[in-house]
Motif scaffolding. Structure first.
Motif, PDB file in Angstrom:
ATOM      1  N   VAL A 254      -4.417   5.484   2.337  1.00 29.24           N
ATOM      2  CA  VAL A 254      -4.887   4.397   1.472  1.00 29.24           C
ATOM      3  C   VAL A 254      -6.273   4.722   0.927  1.00 29.24           C
ATOM      4  CG1 VAL A 254      -5.581   1.969   1.417  1.00 29.24           C
ATOM      5  CG2 VAL A 254      -3.468   2.632   2.577  1.00 29.24           C
ATOM      6  N   ARG A 255      -7.131   5.247   1.792  1.00 32.15           N
ATOM      7  CA  ARG A 255      -8.481   5.597   1.346  1.00 32.15           C
ATOM      8  C   ARG A 255      -8.457   6.643   0.252  1.00 32.15           C
ATOM      9  NH1 ARG A 255     -10.926   6.028   7.217  1.00 32.15           N
ATOM     10  NH2 ARG A 255     -11.655   3.889   7.547  1.00 32.15           N
ATOM     11  N   ARG A 256      -7.594   7.633   0.461  1.00 34.16           N
ATOM     12  CA  ARG A 256      -7.452   8.688  -0.534  1.00 34.16           C
ATOM     13  C   ARG A 256      -6.986   8.104  -1.868  1.00 34.16           C
ATOM     14  NH1 ARG A 256      -3.671  11.456  -2.084  1.00 34.16           N
ATOM     15  NH2 ARG A 256      -2.156  10.751  -0.561  1.00 34.16           N
ATOM     16  N   ARG A 257      -6.074   7.167  -1.781  1.00 31.78           N
ATOM     17  CA  ARG A 257      -5.532   6.585  -3.000  1.00 31.78           C
ATOM     18  C   ARG A 257      -6.559   5.724  -3.716  1.00 31.78           C
ATOM     19  NH1 ARG A 257      -0.738   5.291  -0.954  1.00 31.78           N
ATOM     20  NH2 ARG A 257      -0.560   3.473  -2.266  1.00 31.78           N
ATOM     21  N   ILE A 258      -7.385   5.050  -2.952  1.00 32.85           N
ATOM     22  CA  ILE A 258      -8.450   4.273  -3.586  1.00 32.85           C
ATOM     23  C   ILE A 258      -9.362   5.207  -4.374  1.00 32.85           C
ATOM     24  CG2 ILE A 258     -10.540   2.931  -3.146  1.00 32.85           C
ATOM     25  CD1 ILE A 258      -9.069   1.572  -0.828  1.00 32.85           C
TER      26      ILE A 258
ATOM     27  N   GLU B 276      -8.640   8.064  -5.629  1.00 31.69           N
ATOM     28  CA  GLU B 276      -7.868   8.557  -6.763  1.00 31.69           C
ATOM     29  C   GLU B 276      -7.888   7.535  -7.897  1.00 31.69           C
ATOM     30  OE1 GLU B 276      -4.392  11.037  -5.170  1.00 31.69           O
ATOM     31  OE2 GLU B 276      -3.515   9.230  -6.024  1.00 31.69           O
ATOM     32  N   LEU B 277      -7.647   6.277  -7.524  1.00 34.67           N
ATOM     33  CA  LEU B 277      -7.617   5.215  -8.524  1.00 34.67           C
ATOM     34  C   LEU B 277      -8.987   5.075  -9.184  1.00 34.67           C
ATOM     35  CD1 LEU B 277      -5.488   2.484  -6.731  1.00 34.67           C
ATOM     36  CD2 LEU B 277      -4.790   3.987  -8.588  1.00 34.67           C
ATOM     37  N   ARG B 278     -10.022   5.147  -8.370  1.00 34.09           N
ATOM     38  CA  ARG B 278     -11.371   5.064  -8.901  1.00 34.09           C
ATOM     39  C   ARG B 278     -11.627   6.123  -9.945  1.00 34.09           C
ATOM     40  NH1 ARG B 278     -14.306   1.860  -7.034  1.00 34.09           N
ATOM     41  NH2 ARG B 278     -14.435   1.102  -4.900  1.00 34.09           N
TER      42      ARG B 278
ATOM     43  N   HIS C  11      -1.928   6.301   7.836  1.00 38.90           N
ATOM     44  CA  HIS C  11      -1.715   5.500   6.642  1.00 38.90           C
ATOM     45  C   HIS C  11      -3.053   5.043   6.051  1.00 38.90           C
ATOM     46  CE1 HIS C  11       0.293   3.126   3.716  1.00 38.90           C
ATOM     47  NE2 HIS C  11      -0.224   1.996   4.144  1.00 38.90           N
ATOM     48  N   ARG C  12      -3.982   4.724   6.934  1.00 36.55           N
ATOM     49  CA  ARG C  12      -5.291   4.296   6.446  1.00 36.55           C
ATOM     50  C   ARG C  12      -5.966   5.418   5.652  1.00 36.55           C
ATOM     51  NH1 ARG C  12      -9.708   2.207  10.683  1.00 36.55           N
ATOM     52  NH2 ARG C  12      -9.437   4.327  11.441  1.00 36.55           N
TER      53      ARG C  12
ATOM     54  N   LEU D 268      -0.823   4.280  12.023  1.00 36.80           N
ATOM     55  CA  LEU D 268      -1.620   3.425  11.141  1.00 36.80           C
ATOM     56  C   LEU D 268      -2.861   4.159  10.634  1.00 36.80           C
ATOM     57  CD1 LEU D 268      -1.442  -0.150  12.721  1.00 36.80           C
ATOM     58  CD2 LEU D 268       0.018   0.895  10.988  1.00 36.80           C
ATOM     59  N   SER D 269      -3.452   5.003  11.493  1.00 41.76           N
ATOM     60  CA  SER D 269      -4.624   5.760  11.053  1.00 41.76           C
ATOM     61  C   SER D 269      -4.265   6.697   9.906  1.00 41.76           C
ATOM     62  CB  SER D 269      -5.202   6.578  12.203  1.00 41.76           C
ATOM     63  OG  SER D 269      -5.785   5.735  13.160  1.00 41.76           O
TER      64      SER D 269
ATOM     65  N   THR E  82       0.817  -1.202   0.000  1.00 39.35           N
ATOM     66  CA  THR E  82       0.000   0.000   0.000  1.00 39.35           C
ATOM     67  C   THR E  82       0.855   1.256   0.000  1.00 39.35           C
ATOM     68  OG1 THR E  82      -0.157  -0.257   2.388  1.00 39.35           O
ATOM     69  CG2 THR E  82      -1.995  -1.023   1.076  1.00 39.35           C
TER      70      THR E  82
END
Lengths: 152, 152
Positions: free
Chosen positions: A121-125, A127-129, A117-118, A114-115, A86
């Motif tokens: 990760v959410r932001r990147r999802i 973005e990818l979408r 980073h989470r 970790l939060s 990730t």
DNA sequence: CACTTGCCTGGAGTGCACTCCAACTCTTTA
DNA sequence: TAAAGAGTTGGAGTGCACTCCAGGCAAGTG
């Protein structure tokens, strides 16, 4: 190449990206570096390098000085592998490893790390979408053109 | 710093990650490199480097040899930015740029290239999702511990 | 006319995450 | 006992994607 085949006890797996899932030899408690290579998909170089930079808890040694990884080490490498997939920078993972070494009083900071980073990760999802939409649009154009030329 | 303020005609935007969205100066047709820096969030170094490696269609020059980017160039940079955000290697983007230069007979291969990338992006979304579960699990553990110690 | 600002070039440097090398030891197999 | 194979180390090298530098040109301002 010394793959140990354990009887099918439980089936915890390694989640190395597209690689077929490798069964962890359960019931055993000490693994050579080549077994860990097999299991994680990382190279021996990388495993030793992770240790050098402080990304591993102390790895046990045999009487001749060879590394002997435990199940806990494999669990840790699973987590590291996920964080790596990730896109967490190695430096951050090292930071997290340090916190783990320091014990329970670092729970709060670990949670923060970790939060954060989470969120990343959410932001990147998201973005990818949104890029997926653009790709769909472009691909449709090319596909339409192809179909048109096939009809001609 | 020479930001050109155009009247609010349409509002096409640049989607640079967390940066506030920059309005594209519509109505104008030639932009200096610093305007493109403003718009894309890329550095001037990077823009020149993209050109060197063949990632840009021919960029026009002023009579004194300075770059003058067109709206088409900005569109292209939008696409490149998206592909970049989704982790497409620069080499693949250069390949795509070459195909675009070669004209319509490369439609099929462009479709293949983008489709492959789309599959990749989908796979990565799934990967990120599954890691999100692990992060949630870990964060919950830390949060529970924190709440327990706060109650104590 | 000096000065500042913006832009130009080729080539060197940077940071990250490995990846490999040389030279060595230890264990296993023929 | 010889050879093959797995493991060890510190340090050097690699590939990617920038990122910066030195030295220079052209246009605008006081």
């Amino acid at each position: 190449m010394t793959v140990i085949d354990s009887p099918p006890v439980e089936v915890p797996v390694c989640l190395e990206l597209d690689r077929q899932r490798v069964r962890r030899p359960e019931g055993r408690e000490r693994f050579t570096i080549s077994e860990v290579v097999e299991y994680t998909g990382l190279s021996a170089h990388t495993l030793r390098w992770y240790e050098r930079i402080g990304l591993m808890p102390h790895v046990d040694r045999s009487h001749t000085g060879q590394r002997r990884y435990t199940c806990r080490d494999l669990d840790w490498l699973d987590l590291v592998g996920r964080l790596r997939l990730t896109g967490m920078p190695v430096a951050d993972m090292v930071r997290y490893a340090e916190l783990v070494r320091q014990g329970e009083e670092t729970f709060a900071e670990r949670e923060r790390l970790l939060s954060a980073h989470r969120d990343d990760v959410r932001r990147r999802i998201a973005e990818l979408r949104s890029t997926l939409d653009v790709l769909d649009y472009k691909i449709d154009i090319y596909a339409d053109a192809r179909r048109a030329s096939e009809r001609a």
